[in-house]
Scaffold this motif. Structure first.
Motif, PDB file in Angstrom:
ATOM      1  N   LEU A 105       0.825  -1.204   0.000  1.00 21.59           N
ATOM      2  CA  LEU A 105       0.000   0.000   0.000  1.00 21.59           C
ATOM      3  C   LEU A 105       0.862   1.258   0.000  1.00 21.59           C
ATOM      4  O   LEU A 105       0.528   2.246  -0.680  1.00 21.59           O
ATOM      5  N   VAL A 106       1.970   1.246   0.720  1.00 22.61           N
ATOM      6  CA  VAL A 106       2.880   2.391   0.716  1.00 22.61           C
ATOM      7  C   VAL A 106       3.443   2.616  -0.687  1.00 22.61           C
ATOM      8  O   VAL A 106       3.527   3.756  -1.159  1.00 22.61           O
ATOM      9  N   LYS A 107       3.844   1.534  -1.347  1.00 14.87           N
ATOM     10  CA  LYS A 107       4.367   1.641  -2.713  1.00 14.87           C
ATOM     11  C   LYS A 107       3.336   2.285  -3.638  1.00 14.87           C
ATOM     12  O   LYS A 107       3.656   3.178  -4.434  1.00 14.87           O
ATOM     13  N   LEU A 108       2.079   1.862  -3.511  1.00 16.57           N
ATOM     14  CA  LEU A 108       1.006   2.438  -4.314  1.00 16.57           C
ATOM     15  C   LEU A 108       0.781   3.896  -3.952  1.00 16.57           C
ATOM     16  O   LEU A 108       0.630   4.754  -4.825  1.00 16.57           O
ATOM     17  N   LEU A 109       0.765   4.191  -2.663  1.00 17.76           N
ATOM     18  CA  LEU A 109       0.508   5.554  -2.206  1.00 17.76           C
ATOM     19  C   LEU A 109       1.587   6.512  -2.686  1.00 17.76           C
ATOM     20  O   LEU A 109       1.294   7.654  -3.062  1.00 17.76           O
ATOM     21  N   LEU A 110       2.848   6.058  -2.702  1.00 14.39           N
ATOM     22  CA  LEU A 110       3.933   6.917  -3.158  1.00 14.39           C
ATOM     23  C   LEU A 110       3.807   7.238  -4.647  1.00 14.39           C
ATOM     24  O   LEU A 110       4.244   8.304  -5.094  1.00 14.39           O
ATOM     25  N   TYR A 128       0.177  -2.534   7.697  1.00 15.20           N
ATOM     26  CA  TYR A 128      -0.943  -2.178   6.820  1.00 15.20           C
ATOM     27  C   TYR A 128      -1.849  -1.135   7.462  1.00 15.20           C
ATOM     28  O   TYR A 128      -2.310  -0.204   6.784  1.00 15.20           O
ATOM     29  N   ALA A 129      -2.124  -1.261   8.756  1.00 16.81           N
ATOM     30  CA  ALA A 129      -2.994  -0.293   9.428  1.00 16.81           C
ATOM     31  C   ALA A 129      -2.410   1.116   9.361  1.00 16.81           C
ATOM     32  O   ALA A 129      -3.137   2.102   9.186  1.00 16.81           O
ATOM     33  N   ILE A 130      -1.090   1.208   9.504  1.00 17.77           N
ATOM     34  CA  ILE A 130      -0.422   2.502   9.416  1.00 17.77           C
ATOM     35  C   ILE A 130      -0.563   3.070   8.003  1.00 17.77           C
ATOM     36  O   ILE A 130      -0.893   4.245   7.816  1.00 17.77           O
ATOM     37  N   ALA A 131      -0.325   2.233   7.006  1.00 14.85           N
ATOM     38  CA  ALA A 131      -0.422   2.679   5.613  1.00 14.85           C
ATOM     39  C   ALA A 131      -1.847   3.104   5.270  1.00 14.85           C
ATOM     40  O   ALA A 131      -2.053   4.089   4.549  1.00 14.85           O
ATOM     41  N   PHE A 132      -2.821   2.374   5.759  1.00 16.29           N
ATOM     42  CA  PHE A 132      -4.225   2.715   5.497  1.00 16.29           C
ATOM     43  C   PHE A 132      -4.560   4.072   6.112  1.00 16.29           C
ATOM     44  O   PHE A 132      -5.199   4.920   5.474  1.00 16.29           O
ATOM     45  N   GLY A 133      -4.146   4.294   7.346  1.00 17.58           N
ATOM     46  CA  GLY A 133      -4.388   5.578   8.002  1.00 17.58           C
ATOM     47  C   GLY A 133      -3.709   6.721   7.275  1.00 17.58           C
ATOM     48  O   GLY A 133      -4.270   7.816   7.140  1.00 17.58           O
ATOM     49  N   MET A 134      -2.479   6.462   6.790  1.00 16.15           N
ATOM     50  CA  MET A 134      -1.763   7.480   6.023  1.00 16.15           C
ATOM     51  C   MET A 134      -2.507   7.822   4.744  1.00 16.15           C
ATOM     52  O   MET A 134      -2.643   8.995   4.380  1.00 16.15           O
ATOM     53  N   ALA A 135      -2.971   6.794   4.031  1.00 18.99           N
ATOM     54  CA  ALA A 135      -3.681   7.029   2.773  1.00 18.99           C
ATOM     55  C   ALA A 135      -4.965   7.818   3.009  1.00 18.99           C
ATOM     56  O   ALA A 135      -5.270   8.774   2.279  1.00 18.99           O
ATOM     57  N   ALA A 136      -5.714   7.422   4.033  1.00 17.98           N
ATOM     58  CA  ALA A 136      -6.981   8.100   4.328  1.00 17.98           C
ATOM     59  C   ALA A 136      -6.754   9.564   4.683  1.00 17.98           C
ATOM     60  O   ALA A 136      -7.507  10.450   4.247  1.00 17.98           O
ATOM     61  N   ALA A 137      -5.716   9.839   5.474  1.00 11.42           N
ATOM     62  CA  ALA A 137      -5.428  11.221   5.854  1.00 11.42           C
ATOM     63  C   ALA A 137      -4.901  12.022   4.668  1.00 11.42           C
ATOM     64  O   ALA A 137      -5.239  13.196   4.499  1.00 11.42           O
TER      65      ALA A 137
END
Length: 224
Positions: A105-110, A128-137
């Motif tokens: 998810l981080v790779k996709l978000l970047l 994953y929970a951290i990456a999900f929270g980052m994406a949502a924010a």
């Protein structure tokens, strides 16, 4: 929610998101193998108890804290909660699955939001929970209750899908089960948002034992 927020949340919670969630059963494969879960009713009971007492509550609560950390551009808090969640994972299997999905998810978000790099450069491995929270924010999805419901619904859908394949169940039974869990999702989301840092705990020894049993299970369809 605005229409943009709804679309962003649907994308983030979509089964098409390339993070590999479909390949994990979080203990359900072992539980089906020993007969603890054998039909829609027993699968629903397991998921209800997980939503009420299990590790998913802890994981979602940390996702909420990652969301707030990104809003505040607090990389130190983000790193702290990422390490905290890694330490809270009961088995190597559960920890590795969280890291693999988080990395994807981080790779996709970047690629989609390159500006988040300063926040994620120290998060390796990233849960994953951290990456999900980052994406949502990063996508400014709000209200936070909707983000939490999206995260819990994704988790529920993935595990119901695993149960449909393993027990096996029909697709209609799987969809009915998800509908049956809607009140549990709302109750869990409301309770999670009210948790203070000192209240972060779970009762997940059943999940731990099921996860450890995968190592010696004779046949497996899932990575966990």
């Amino acid at each position: 929610m605005t229409n943009d927020h709804i679309l962003y949340l649907l994308q983030l919670a979509s089964p098409a998101l390339p993070v590999g969630a479909y390949s994990y059963s979080e203990g359900i494969e072992a539980l089906v193998d020993i007969g603890t879960i054998s039909n829609a009713q027993s699968l629903q009971h397991w998921l209800e108890q997980e939503l009420r007492y299990g590790a998913i509550r802890l994981e979602t609560a940390v996702m909420v804290r990652a969301y707030h950390a990104v809003q505040k551009k607090d990389s130190e808090a983000l790193s702290y909660w990422n390490s905290w969640l890694s330490a809270a994972r009961e088995t190597e299997e559960l920890r590795l699955s969280s890291w693999q999905m988080g990395r994807s998810l981080v790779k996709l978000l970047l690629q989609l939001q390159p500006q988040v790099w300063p926040l994620v450069e120290t998060l390796e491995p990233c849960n994953y929970a951290i990456a999900f929270g980052m994406a949502a924010a990063s996508w400014e999805i709000e209200p936070l209750l909707s983000v939490v419901l999206g995260y819990l619904h994704t988790w529920t859908t993935n595990l119901v899908t695993a149960g449909v394949k393993l027990i096996p169940l029909g697709q209609t039974a799987g969809q009915q089960l998800i509908l049956n869990l809607f009140p549990n999702l709302m109750n869990a989301a409301t309770a999670i948002l009210a948790l203070s840092d000192d209240d972060l705990c779970s009762c997940s020894w059943g999940l731990s034992l099921a996860s450890m049993a995968h190592e010696i299970q004779y046949t497996r369809l899932f990575r966990s």
